[in-house]
Write an enzyme that holds these catalytic residues in place. Structure first.
Site, short mmCIF file in Angstrom:
data_model
loop_
_atom_site.label_atom_id
_atom_site.label_comp_id
_atom_site.label_asym_id
_atom_site.label_seq_id
_atom_site.Cartn_x
_atom_site.Cartn_y
_atom_site.Cartn_z
N LYS A 244 0.85 -1.18 0.00
CA LYS A 244 0.00 0.00 0.00
C LYS A 244 0.89 1.24 0.00
CE LYS A 244 -3.80 2.12 2.57
NZ LYS A 244 -4.62 2.01 3.80
N LYS B 58 -2.26 -1.58 -3.75
CA LYS B 58 -3.12 -0.40 -3.69
C LYS B 58 -2.27 0.87 -3.75
CE LYS B 58 -6.54 1.78 -0.67
NZ LYS B 58 -7.25 1.78 0.59
ZN LIG Z 1 -5.70 3.43 8.21
#
Ligand SMILES: [Zn+2]
Length: 323
Positions: free
Chosen positions: A196, A249
């Site tokens: 992420k 992501k």
């Molecule tokens: Zn968070």
């Protein structure tokens, strides 16, 4: 090797039936996961200012939305909660009667054949909007993962089918796996937000989840946007800790990472087309600058072609209608 004029690549492009026969990548409804936002109250359906056609919904409305989602053939939703009460330690995140726990219970009771995945993080629940316990301006790792484990257990006790930790603390997959196993949930999968990035594309989401940090940013735990080798180390450590599905992501700007993760680990791989990716396509579509439907499908097929087995997207319903 033969070349022009013997070789003509356009031969396979003239006839639409031939084009269909040689197409390499297909998007299926089964690939889609629809993110949803639960808020307290009843009869509430608030459109998110920066995300047209995305709503914060009270549980009664959310249940109807889930029925519509399942009826379209979408297999799963990802739930976020916006609690009534926020504090320093995000108590509502692991409250048995918290917003997500109640939403999961209602959906599992009323909607058949829909998988409920819950986002496991602290930032929606803390008064400072950070993803964990903060002390002297620092987000504490080891204290936070204990709470994440409690949060995940409470989601599964409420009926969640899969938990999805999104915080990017070190060791959180292992802590959650241990917590779930000790609580008797040895068969509940973990979908880890393994890679992420600290991305500007999350902007509109923070309107939706009301989770913008009140100070600082998320660069001390989310990844530097410029790094790719590090993404392999992140994915590897989550797999070692017991992640069943790994996620990248955002999706669109990181398709090289999706491809590398898929090729290196051969794991079920998810990609999250985030709020900013959605809102840019929506906005340009509304301005008449692009063909929204076409660009939406192109963005999703691109993510699939890059190697994603599942795509979390706010376009899930729109795409399912076209498939
Ligand atoms: Zn968070």
């Amino acid at each position: 090797m033969l070349n022009f004029p013997t070789k003509r690549l356009r031969r396979l492009r003239y006839n639409p039936i031939v084009r269909d026969m040689v197409r390499e990548t297909y998007l299926h409804k089964n690939d889609l996961i629809y993110p949803l936002f639960a808020v307290p109250g009843s009869g509430i359906k608030n459109e998110v200012r920066s995300m047209p056609n995305v709503y914060q919904m009270s549980i009664d409305v959310l249940v109807e939305e889930c029925k519509a989602t399942a009826a379209l053939g979408i297999p799963a939703v990802l739930l976020f909660g916006i609690p009534e009460h926020k504090d320093e330690v995000g108590s509502d995140a692991y409250n048995e009667h918290g917003i997500v726990q109640e939403a999961v219970r209602a959906i599992k009771k009323e909607v058949k054949d829909l998988l409920v995945i819950t986002d496991v993080c602290m930032c929606e629940y803390t008064s400072h909007g950070h993803c964990g316990i903060v002390k002297d301006g620092e987000i504490l790792n080891d204290e936070t993962i204990e709470l994440l484990s409690k949060e995940a257990i409470s989601h599964v006790q409420a009926g969640a089918d899969i938990v999805a930790p999104s915080d990017m603390m070190d060791g959180r997959v292992a802590a959650i796996r241990k917590g779930l196993d000790n609580a008797g949930f040895t068969n509940t999968p973990i979908m880890s937000y393994a890679v992420k990035y600290s991305s500007g594309y999350y902007g509109p989401f923070r309107d939706a989840a009301e989770s913008a940090p009140t100070f600082g940013d998320r660069r001390s735990h989310q990844m530097d946007i410029a790094n790719a080798d590090e993404a392999m180390r992140e994915a590897e450590s989550d797999i070692d800790e017991g992640a069943d599905i790994i996620m990248v992501k955002p999706a669109g700007p990181y398709m090289d990472i999706i491809r590398r993760v898929k090729e290196k680990f051969n794991m079920p791989t998810a990609a999250y087309q985030v709020s900013g990716e959605y809102s840019m396509i929506k906005a340009a579509g509304q301005l008449g600058w692009i063909d929204e439907e076409r660009v939406m499908m192109e963005s999703l097929i691109g993510i699939k072609r890059a190697g994603a087995d599942m795509i979390l997207t706010y376009f899930a319903k729109d795409a399912a209608k076209l498939l």
